[in-house]
Design a protein around this motif. Sequence first.
Motif, short mmCIF file in Angstrom:
data_model
loop_
_atom_site.label_atom_id
_atom_site.label_comp_id
_atom_site.label_asym_id
_atom_site.label_seq_id
_atom_site.Cartn_x
_atom_site.Cartn_y
_atom_site.Cartn_z
N THR A 1 2.11 -3.58 8.41
CA THR A 1 1.84 -4.80 7.51
C THR A 1 2.69 -5.67 7.37
O THR A 1 2.56 -6.53 6.88
CB THR A 1 1.96 -3.65 6.00
N PRO B 1 -2.22 3.27 0.60
CA PRO B 1 -3.27 2.46 0.19
C PRO B 1 -3.26 1.25 0.59
O PRO B 1 -4.31 0.53 0.64
CB PRO B 1 -2.97 2.34 -1.40
N GLN B 2 -2.30 0.61 1.23
CA GLN B 2 -2.51 -0.58 1.87
C GLN B 2 -3.35 -0.82 2.87
O GLN B 2 -3.89 -1.85 3.13
CB GLN B 2 -1.05 -1.29 2.38
N TRP B 3 -3.40 0.17 3.76
CA TRP B 3 -4.33 0.06 4.92
C TRP B 3 -6.06 0.22 4.41
O TRP B 3 -6.64 -0.28 5.36
CB TRP B 3 -4.01 1.20 5.84
N ARG C 1 -7.47 -1.24 2.25
CA ARG C 1 -7.87 -2.72 1.74
C ARG C 1 -8.65 -3.30 2.72
O ARG C 1 -8.48 -3.11 3.88
CB ARG C 1 -6.79 -3.66 1.29
N GLU C 2 -9.92 -3.87 2.07
CA GLU C 2 -10.77 -4.87 3.15
C GLU C 2 -10.24 -5.43 4.43
O GLU C 2 -10.70 -5.45 5.44
CB GLU C 2 -11.85 -5.32 2.06
N GLU C 3 -9.17 -6.20 3.78
CA GLU C 3 -8.41 -7.30 4.65
C GLU C 3 -7.74 -6.56 5.56
O GLU C 3 -7.02 -7.43 6.56
CB GLU C 3 -7.99 -8.37 3.87
N MET C 4 -7.23 -5.29 5.46
CA MET C 4 -6.29 -4.66 6.55
C MET C 4 -6.99 -3.65 7.53
O MET C 4 -6.34 -3.38 8.44
CB MET C 4 -5.33 -3.98 5.86
#
Length: 353
Positions: A142, A324-326, A328-331
């Motif tokens: 990230t 949860p960060q991974w 996300r659509e942009e990730m």
Amino acid sequence: MHLLQPDEVDRLALGVVMLGSGGGGGEHETHAFAAMLRHEMRQSGPVTVLSPEEADPDGYGARVGLIGAPTVMIEKLPSGQEAEDALKALQAHDSTEATAVVGWEVGGCNGLLPLILAARLGLPYVDVDGMGRAFPRIDQTTYDAAGLPTTPLAITEPSGNRAVLDATGIEKLARTVMVDFGGWAMMVAKPLKLADALKAGITGSLARALELGEIWSQQTLSVDERAKASGGFLVARGKVVEVWRESVGDFPRGTVALRRLDAGDAYVRLEMQGEYLVALADGEPLVTTPDLLCCLDAESGKPVSTERLRFGAIVDVVALPSPPQWVREEMLGRVDPRAFGYDLDYLPFRDVS
């Protein structure tokens, strides 16, 4: 603030192995670093672990990680000095002073290495990392997704060879140097301003590893109970009937076929590249990266790495949710199945047991 004690290290080691999802160094390699961490803590005392709220946002955190095949360490043993040597080499090229240590990759061996460096230098560890699990590539963080710098990057190995790298395409260059250095090496990247690391990184990952270590050390609970307590589920219990591996590009690829022992005449297929990445049944995905897949020996309950999984083994396959960060659509494009060459979309996490 938490003072990490020597008697917590084994629990932490189990937790980071679970977050390794079969990669990042298995139980054998990780416990070698656990012994090293306990030794350092006996010399210097417990490691101070700061929560994100307790960290000085204007400070700078050093990142340390191992690159290469952890199993090579059986023949080429680490001295424990490599990370400190890499930091010294880096500081000769970049004067940013590290006031703390942060995580790069909490899964596997790399979940313990920052704590060893923190203990040696007497610095606090701030509970944040760039993956929240294990991934194979340097750029699958990230931090990198947020545009934070990785270079200059220092790389060292036990014989004393060292290099400082500052280039685009650092993933390929670092692996080229690592191979020349003998199969594995230690890296220290440019320190990050803590405010930036905490904004971009995955906070609480060390606490998550300790939680998982506590849950999975409770052998009196069933695998299903421990999986649910971890926020996941038991995918299948099965016997390994085929293991196929090949070396293509920078990472080994493989496929494992399991004959289910809990669902009649049925099979589960695992795809792996360093980590277990996809579980399928009848060609349909059950669990996909960035969610985690872990294989545990059905008798001992110990995690089994991708490199040590063998024909005839009976294993429990457990799924755990991604940070949860991974998802996300942009990730997702950095870590979903297509990022590893599989013609599959990410399958949102759900219990298929």
